[in-house]
Design an enzyme around this catalytic site. Sequence first.
Site, PDB file in Angstrom:
ATOM      1  CE  LYS A  22      -1.753   1.941   3.848  1.00  0.00           C
ATOM      2  NZ  LYS A  22      -1.888   3.420   3.864  1.00  0.00           N
ATOM      3  CG  ASN A  23       2.746   2.474   3.512  1.00  0.00           C
ATOM      4  OD1 ASN A  23       1.669   3.070   3.522  1.00  0.00           O
ATOM      5  ND2 ASN A  23       3.223   1.873   4.590  1.00  0.00           N
ATOM      6  CB  CYS A 115      -5.153   6.529  10.692  1.00  0.00           C
ATOM      7  SG  CYS A 115      -5.915   5.105   9.892  1.00  0.00           S
ATOM      8  NE  ARG A 120      -0.716  10.719   9.839  1.00  0.00           N
ATOM      9  CZ  ARG A 120      -1.215   9.656   9.220  1.00  0.00           C
ATOM     10  NH1 ARG A 120      -0.409   8.721   8.759  1.00  0.00           N
ATOM     11  NH2 ARG A 120      -2.501   9.526   9.058  1.00  0.00           N
ATOM     12  CG  ASP A 302       2.492   1.800   9.425  1.00  0.00           C
ATOM     13  OD1 ASP A 302       2.094   2.688  10.196  1.00  0.00           O
ATOM     14  OD2 ASP A 302       2.520   1.939   8.189  1.00  0.00           O
ATOM     15  NE  ARG A 394      -7.426   4.834   5.410  1.00  0.00           N
ATOM     16  CZ  ARG A 394      -6.396   5.344   6.070  1.00  0.00           C
ATOM     17  NH1 ARG A 394      -6.384   5.318   7.377  1.00  0.00           N
ATOM     18  NH2 ARG A 394      -5.389   5.877   5.425  1.00  0.00           N
TER      19      ARG A 394
END
Length: 416
Positions: A22-23, A115, A120, A302, A394
């Site tokens: 995903k990242n 999230c 951030r 994570d 997600r």
Amino acid sequence: MATYLIRHTPRLSGEVEVSTAKNAVLPILAAGLLTEDPLIIKEVPRITDVETLVSILRDCGAEVNRSGADLSVCALQPQSPQNEERMRKLRASILILGPILARTGSACVGLPGGCAIGQRPIDLHLKGLQALGAQGHPLGGMRQLSGRLTGARIYLDLPSVGATENLMMAAVLAQGNTVIENAAKEPHIVDLANFLNSMGADIRGAGTDTIKIRGVEHMHGCNYSIIPDQIEAGTYMVAAAATDGNVLIKNVIPKHLESISAKLLEIGCEIEESDDAVRVVASKPLTHTHVKTLPYPGFPTDMQPQITVTLGLSKGTSIVTESIFENRFKYVDELTRMGANIKVEGNTAIIDGVPGYTGASISAPDLRAGAALVIAALAAEGITTIDDIKYIERGYEDFHLKLASLGAQIDKISTE
């Protein structure tokens, strides 16, 4: 609204295949705005973060289509997005800023969401782009930047992954040479650099703390296969540990998992590695350890909720220190309802291992914490229901189905 209903699963076993990262997918899709040529991105996971970014790219004028597992992107005339609400749904939406600015000379975007795991800010993104020559100012809750970009030497105050990605994408079309110092070194930074180089960029040093970029006049299309998801792989590794399991996780790059493997070895798991797979076996009682999250190659933030869940079932007292995000222990209250003995002091969790968890009705507060609570539910006696699984979806493709293939008693049910 959907909910997971989970029954005690004493032992996960079998094989599971990890999706693409995903990242890595999100910045690579955003980089599609850098060229008018079509791009083909292979094996893109069906997760809601990808769906949200695809909607944003379409709002930017790009044509995005899915054919099976592959996505095609073609951005003939990109523009700034008009739908600010979509931007607020996804942290990675800020990654369109660099490509649009570099391609068109002007970009206006809303502040991103995602999230709620802590602050951030995007100041590193903006400072870096301004160092490349962009002029910026607020515009009705949006952020407007414009100007012809030229190469520059940029020092990041923190090795921010998002800022590193945004500046890489902006710099590939900037005139002259750019040097990004104190850059992030995560595997998906390297994957993005490889993708951009496949499009005609000239990037060297990705994976180190100094990235050098020589600007080019234009980028072209390509076909690209993305790396496996390090965090999804780590989640299944930890799930095997928490359930006394024996699981082979396939389609991985073992080097990307070294920090996770090291901690599982410390607490008593057996790890077997091959070229593209890793097996985790938990055949004896687990013991305590200490974990501190750090930028890559350190232990990933994570994976912090997942390892905390497992340490809660390990003998002795463990300490987990979160050094990346200040609000990442919100799930501890839910875990405590299941019988965990965890005390949070600032950015540190002190964990006294308990013999087991018990089922409860709980909610997922964010993506990775939600996955961690699923692991806790698998190890817990009785039945657990987990609400707000939209957060989990997600970032994990077919999460409940992959776990079920390992023997997990997990169902996704619809609720009013």
